[in-house]
Enzyme design. Structure first.
Site, PDB file in Angstrom:
ATOM      1  N   PHE A 125       4.597  -4.451  -0.327  1.00 19.94           N
ATOM      2  CA  PHE A 125       4.286  -3.460  -1.360  1.00 19.94           C
ATOM      3  C   PHE A 125       5.348  -2.356  -1.249  1.00 19.94           C
ATOM      4  CE2 PHE A 125       1.915  -0.106  -3.449  1.00 19.94           C
ATOM      5  CZ  PHE A 125       1.174  -0.785  -4.401  1.00 19.94           C
ATOM      6  N   TYR A 149     -10.085   1.627  -2.470  1.00 26.66           N
ATOM      7  CA  TYR A 149     -10.459   1.507  -3.884  1.00 26.66           C
ATOM      8  C   TYR A 149     -10.313   0.092  -4.412  1.00 26.66           C
ATOM      9  CZ  TYR A 149      -5.392   2.433  -4.102  1.00 26.66           C
ATOM     10  OH  TYR A 149      -4.049   2.417  -3.868  1.00 26.66           O
ATOM     11  N   LYS A 150      -9.858  -0.840  -3.565  1.00 23.77           N
ATOM     12  CA  LYS A 150      -9.725  -2.229  -4.027  1.00 23.77           C
ATOM     13  C   LYS A 150     -11.025  -2.975  -3.697  1.00 23.77           C
ATOM     14  CE  LYS A 150      -4.784  -1.883  -4.057  1.00 23.77           C
ATOM     15  NZ  LYS A 150      -3.557  -1.842  -3.265  1.00 23.77           N
ATOM     16  N   ASP A 159      -0.603  -3.258   7.003  1.00 24.21           N
ATOM     17  CA  ASP A 159      -1.128  -2.701   5.760  1.00 24.21           C
ATOM     18  C   ASP A 159      -2.204  -3.673   5.268  1.00 24.21           C
ATOM     19  OD1 ASP A 159      -1.693  -2.106   3.104  1.00 24.21           O
ATOM     20  OD2 ASP A 159       0.359  -1.454   2.665  1.00 24.21           O
ATOM     21  N   ARG A 170      -2.624 -12.165 -11.817  1.00 16.30           N
ATOM     22  CA  ARG A 170      -3.518 -12.192 -10.658  1.00 16.30           C
ATOM     23  C   ARG A 170      -4.966 -12.247 -11.128  1.00 16.30           C
ATOM     24  NH1 ARG A 170      -2.002  -7.376  -6.600  1.00 16.30           N
ATOM     25  NH2 ARG A 170      -2.803  -6.219  -8.382  1.00 16.30           N
TER      26      ARG A 170
HETATM   27  C1  LIG Z   1      -2.648  -0.781  -3.268  1.00 17.66           C
HETATM   28  C2  LIG Z   1      -1.673  -0.844  -2.174  1.00 17.66           C
HETATM   29  C3  LIG Z   1      -1.031   0.305  -1.719  1.00 17.66           C
HETATM   30  C4  LIG Z   1      -1.226   1.630  -2.411  1.00 17.66           C
HETATM   31  O1  LIG Z   1      -1.105   2.730  -1.578  1.00 17.66           O
HETATM   32  P1  LIG Z   1      -1.665   4.156  -2.096  1.00 17.66           P
HETATM   33  O2  LIG Z   1      -1.072   5.140  -1.207  1.00 17.66           O
HETATM   34  O3  LIG Z   1      -3.149   4.051  -2.048  1.00 17.66           O
HETATM   35  O4  LIG Z   1      -1.231   4.340  -3.506  1.00 17.66           O
HETATM   36  C5  LIG Z   1      -0.167   0.175  -0.651  1.00 17.66           C
HETATM   37  N1  LIG Z   1       0.050  -1.016  -0.049  1.00 17.66           N
HETATM   38  C6  LIG Z   1      -0.559  -2.157  -0.485  1.00 17.66           C
HETATM   39  C7  LIG Z   1      -0.303  -3.454   0.195  1.00 17.66           C
HETATM   40  C8  LIG Z   1      -1.416  -2.090  -1.560  1.00 17.66           C
HETATM   41  O5  LIG Z   1      -1.981  -3.219  -2.006  1.00 17.66           O
END
Ligand SMILES: *Cc1c(COP(=O)(O)O)cnc(C)c1O
Length: 430
Positions: free
Chosen positions: A131, A237-238, A212, A390
């Site tokens: 990400f 939030y996921k 992560d 997805r």
């Molecule tokens: C959703 C997601 C993020 C988002 O990070 P935020 O700081 O909450 O915006 C980071 N890494 C991964 C792998 C994600 O899926």
């Protein structure tokens, strides 16, 4: 899972009949007239999460500042309380998890603690499919320490553009690498990495490793303590359904409790003495030390409520259903959409040990337009550049019938050529 599925609507209904988690669906607000397949990006609101947030507001309304100690639950220890509840989800000790801030900010926090370049061991290892926010954070920390990302960021390549081979990661774990930051589940393909193996191999080589887990907590069980992972971080939030921008989480292995956080503030102070307001920093004796400023009560409260659902459903049951649902979805795609003239492909690993919670449906030429046509029909997937749609069936609220319907929608969109009515440009948030 070598389960036998078939393509009839009746068999979808039968799967729903035999689903031991099916009643959880009633505890969520499902957008009316829609089939929601995007819970891996923004999970839906549950009644429990709503109640917990309204409760926090009520405490504020009625108690004012006394909410810190007299709220239910008290705000002063809210982050630690939720951390305790989350520990079970990730296989950690109760004081190894705390909720704080947002995910990327927590990564900065963790990098400032755990990236300690020394001598030739001064590189950070990431992967090419990471990400992007994680990569940005790693580059920022290299620059802060006067190191050139072009030389000090080790980026593991993907062989196929979808997945990363664990052994390719291990191969670049040299004695120049200080720290590895890796995803648990890759956000595009849905590949689940073997965190236990990677942790073992990193430690053999004197490398610290952090994961992560945004795409795995709440859908895949973890055993951080048993695996010996150094640290981990994730958003809530996921799959955790705590709402847009909800407070995130971090895990610190207790063997690192003696380390001083790289970024420290008064909210990480030993709680018993925090309000003594001493000028010298005495960190909490656990993961709580990694908090910087005041807990965001209204962004954490929904998570407090949401955790009740996870405690009742059980993460093993969630995982089992999730694998059956993604297995069923892949079966339908293979059976109905893989051949001419449809030409879809599944980009997610088939092996359940290598699969997270969503399915990456690939279409080489028309993915953007098919995604738009699905939205028009009330199906909510998301699109990831350049060719991935997805689809995330969520064990707590997606039915097998909905999975079956989604595949019928896709088939009809192709049969009628309906996707051709949509532009090739993607939306700003997809
Ligand atoms: C959703 C997601 C993020 C988002 O990070 P935020 O700081 O909450 O915006 C980071 N890494 C991964 C792998 C994600 O899926």
């Amino acid at each position: 899972m070598s389960e036998k599925f078939d393509t009839t609507r009746e068999s979808a209904l039968l799967l729903d009949d035999h689903d031991s988690l099916k009643d959880f669906r009633e505890r969520f607000y499902l957008p009316e007239g829609k089939i929601y397949m995007d819970g891996n990006s923004l999970g839906l609101l549950s009644r429990e999460a709503e109640k917990a947030l309204l409760n926090a507001l009520e405490d504020f309304k009625v108690l004012g500042i006394d909410g810190w100690m007299d709220g239910s639950p008290p705000w002063f220890t809210l982050a630690e309380e939720i951390g305790k509840k989350q520990a079970a989800l990730v296989g950690a000790k109760e004081n190894e998890v705390v909720v704080h801030s947002s995910n990327t900010v927590n990564l900065h926090n963790l990098l400032s603690t755990f990236f300690r370049p020394e001598g030739i061991r001064n590189k950070i290892l990431i992967d090419e499919l990471n990400f992007p926010s994680d990569r940005y954070a790693a580059e920022g920390h290299l620059l802060l320490r006067g190191l050139d990302p072009a030389k000090h960021l080790v980026v593991v390549k993907s062989r196929d553009g979808r997945t990363i081979e664990e052994d390719d990661i291990v191969e670049v774990m040299t004695d120049e690498v200080a720290l590895a930051i890796l995803p648990s589940v890759l956000y595009r393909s849905g590949q689940l990495l073997d965190m236990q193996y990677l942790t073992k191999e990193a430690h053999k080589r004197g490398i610290l490793v952090g994961f992560d887990c945004c795409h795995s907590v709440g859908v895949v069980p973890h055993s951080f303590s048993e695996w010996g992972v150094d640290f981990a971080f994730w958003c809530n939030y996921k799959y955790l359904n705590s709402g847009p921008g909800a407070t995130a989480s971090l895990y610190i292995n207790s063997r690192h409790f003696d380390k001083k956080p790289g970024l420290w503030g008064w909210w990480g102070y030993d709680k018993a003495k925090q309000f003594d307001m001493n000028p010298d920093f005495q960190p909490a004796p656990d993961a709580g030390a990694w908090q910087i400023g005041t807990v965001h009560v209204f962004s954490a409260a929904p998570l407090y409520g949401s955790m009740k659902i996870f405690e009742q459903a059980g993460i093993q049951n969630i995982r089992e259903k999730s694998l059956r649902q993604t297995g069923y979805l892949m079966f339908l795609i293979d059976s109905l959409l893989s051949r001419e003239p449809y030409n879809f492909r599944v980009g997610t690993p088939r092996d359940p040990r290598r699969r997270g919670g969503h399915v990456a449906l690939e279409h080489d030429t028309e993915a953007v337009r098919i995604n738009a046509a699905l939205k028009k029909r009330g199906v909510i997937p998301d699109f990831r550049f350049p060719n991935v749609i997805r689809l995330a069936p969520i064990a707590l609220y997606t039915s097998y019938l909905e999975i079956w319907q989604v595949v019928q929608h896709i088939k009809e969109i192709m049969d009628t050529g309906e996707y051709q009515n949509f532009p090739r440009e993607r939306g700003t948030v997809s």
